[in-house]
Motif scaffolding. Structure first.
Motif, mmCIF file in Angstrom:
data_model
loop_
_atom_site.group_PDB
_atom_site.id
_atom_site.type_symbol
_atom_site.label_atom_id
_atom_site.label_comp_id
_atom_site.label_asym_id
_atom_site.label_seq_id
_atom_site.Cartn_x
_atom_site.Cartn_y
_atom_site.Cartn_z
ATOM 1 N N MET A 200 0.845 -1.197 0.000
ATOM 2 C CA MET A 200 0.000 0.000 0.000
ATOM 3 C C MET A 200 0.884 1.252 0.000
ATOM 4 S SD MET A 200 -2.777 1.246 2.866
ATOM 5 C CE MET A 200 -3.695 -0.278 2.775
ATOM 6 N N SER B 275 -15.016 8.568 -1.499
ATOM 7 C CA SER B 275 -14.225 7.713 -2.391
ATOM 8 C C SER B 275 -14.933 7.443 -3.708
ATOM 9 C CB SER B 275 -13.925 6.374 -1.707
ATOM 10 O OG SER B 275 -13.103 6.548 -0.581
ATOM 11 N N GLY C 166 -16.466 -0.505 0.588
ATOM 12 C CA GLY C 166 -15.325 -1.293 1.018
ATOM 13 C C GLY C 166 -14.202 -0.425 1.556
ATOM 14 N N VAL C 167 -14.001 0.747 0.949
ATOM 15 C CA VAL C 167 -12.993 1.686 1.450
ATOM 16 C C VAL C 167 -13.366 2.152 2.854
ATOM 17 C CG1 VAL C 167 -11.960 3.963 1.110
ATOM 18 C CG2 VAL C 167 -12.277 2.442 -0.841
ATOM 19 N N ALA D 206 -15.236 0.526 5.031
ATOM 20 C CA ALA D 206 -15.078 -0.598 5.955
ATOM 21 C C ALA D 206 -13.611 -0.872 6.273
ATOM 22 C CB ALA D 206 -15.730 -1.848 5.356
ATOM 23 N N ARG D 207 -12.769 -0.725 5.263
ATOM 24 C CA ARG D 207 -11.352 -1.039 5.447
ATOM 25 C C ARG D 207 -10.625 0.034 6.238
ATOM 26 N NH1 ARG D 207 -7.127 -2.385 0.502
ATOM 27 N NH2 ARG D 207 -5.315 -2.862 1.806
ATOM 28 N N SER D 208 -10.998 1.299 6.016
ATOM 29 C CA SER D 208 -10.333 2.397 6.720
ATOM 30 C C SER D 208 -11.342 3.495 7.015
ATOM 31 C CB SER D 208 -9.176 2.944 5.858
ATOM 32 O OG SER D 208 -8.507 3.982 6.534
ATOM 33 N N THR E 58 -8.342 7.838 -0.651
ATOM 34 C CA THR E 58 -8.930 6.782 -1.483
ATOM 35 C C THR E 58 -7.859 5.930 -2.131
ATOM 36 O OG1 THR E 58 -10.890 8.111 -1.960
ATOM 37 C CG2 THR E 58 -10.394 6.319 -3.485
ATOM 38 N N VAL F 296 -5.889 3.676 0.329
ATOM 39 C CA VAL F 296 -6.623 2.497 0.797
ATOM 40 C C VAL F 296 -6.938 1.546 -0.351
ATOM 41 C CG1 VAL F 296 -8.746 1.697 1.915
ATOM 42 C CG2 VAL F 296 -7.612 3.773 2.726
ATOM 43 N N TYR F 297 -7.376 2.129 -1.480
ATOM 44 C CA TYR F 297 -7.831 1.313 -2.609
ATOM 45 C C TYR F 297 -6.748 1.275 -3.665
ATOM 46 C CZ TYR F 297 -11.246 -0.863 -5.698
ATOM 47 O OH TYR F 297 -11.927 -1.747 -6.495
ATOM 48 N N ARG F 298 -6.115 0.155 -3.831
ATOM 49 C CA ARG F 298 -4.987 0.037 -4.747
ATOM 50 C C ARG F 298 -5.464 -0.070 -6.192
ATOM 51 N NH1 ARG F 298 -1.798 -4.940 -2.331
ATOM 52 N NH2 ARG F 298 -3.936 -5.734 -2.386
ATOM 53 N N ASN G 118 -6.728 -3.389 -7.661
ATOM 54 C CA ASN G 118 -8.105 -3.803 -7.443
ATOM 55 C C ASN G 118 -8.988 -3.425 -8.628
ATOM 56 O OD1 ASN G 118 -7.278 -4.672 -4.958
ATOM 57 N ND2 ASN G 118 -8.033 -2.884 -3.855
#
Length: 215
Positions: A1, A134, A155-156, A158-160, A201, A204-206, A209
């Motif tokens: 990340m 995001s 999902g972003v 939830a993840r962070s 964004t 967190v979101y690569r 993905n």
């Protein structure tokens, strides 16, 4: 990340013209909403989605480019608004409709019978507002649409969750300063908010993905 925040912090100085013009354009759209429908009501929220979201999409597309190592600047901002205004409208209308529905349920609340629809609509509104920080990036830069877009944005969150909550706190502080000190401070807020939302964004979101989703 890869942490995109250092690049966003550097851009606060290197992209001052971009941030200044972004603030003027977003605040001008917001003033149009206030002039046509003052007060926090369902109609005002929907109008905000129609007038502000298209401009915001262009701002976010430009700050995405900056934090991902691409082009910035005022001309790029104007091009991005022209290219992404419709995508911004499609993103903004989703939380706009849900927030408007929550406000309608709030105004109709008269007892325990309305508690379930009020609670559901308020929870959905909060989640979609947080996810929208995001969703604009994932739509205009990531190219996601529909269900895939909102699942990725949620999902972003939830993840962070601290990322959208942090961006939201910047918005709240800017609004408080703008209403209690001077309204001109509001012009300074949209650019940095978009910059931090983009950095958060894409931290967190690569990008990998996105490639997996498009396959």
């Amino acid at each position: 990340m890869k942490d995109r925040m250092p690049g966003a912090l550097r851009a606060l100085w290197h992209e001052l013209p971009l941030l200044a013009v972004s603030g003027v354009l977003v605040c001008t759209a917001f003033v149009g909403v206030v002039a046509l429908m003052p007060g926090l009501g369902p109609g005002g929220v929907l109008l905000m989605a129609v007038l502000v979201a298209p401009v915001w999409a262009g701002v976010v597309a430009t700050t995405d480019s900056v934090v991902l190592g691409g082009r910035g600047g005022v001309l790029q901002l104007l091009r991005c608004i022209g290219r992404h205004w419709l995508a911004g409208l499609s993103v903004g209308v989703v939380p706009g409709v849900v927030v408007a529905l929550a406000l309608v349920n709030w105004s109709l609340y008269s007892g325990p019978v309305m508690l379930l629809p009020l609670g559901l609509s308020c929870c959905a509104a909060v989640l979609l507002v947080l996810a929208s920080f995001s969703a604009f990036s994932l739509r205009v830069t990531g190219g996601l649409r529909g269900k895939a877009l909102w699942l990725a944005a949620l999902g972003v969150v939830a993840r962070s969750p601290w990322m959208p909550l942090g961006v939201l706190s910047v918005v709240v502080v800017a609004l408080l300063l703008g209403t209690s000190v001077t309204a001109s401070l509001l012009l300074l807020a949209p650019g940095p908010v978009a910059l931090f939302a983009s950095a958060g964004t894409w931290t967190v979101y690569r990008m990998e993905n996105l490639h997996a989703l498009h396959r």
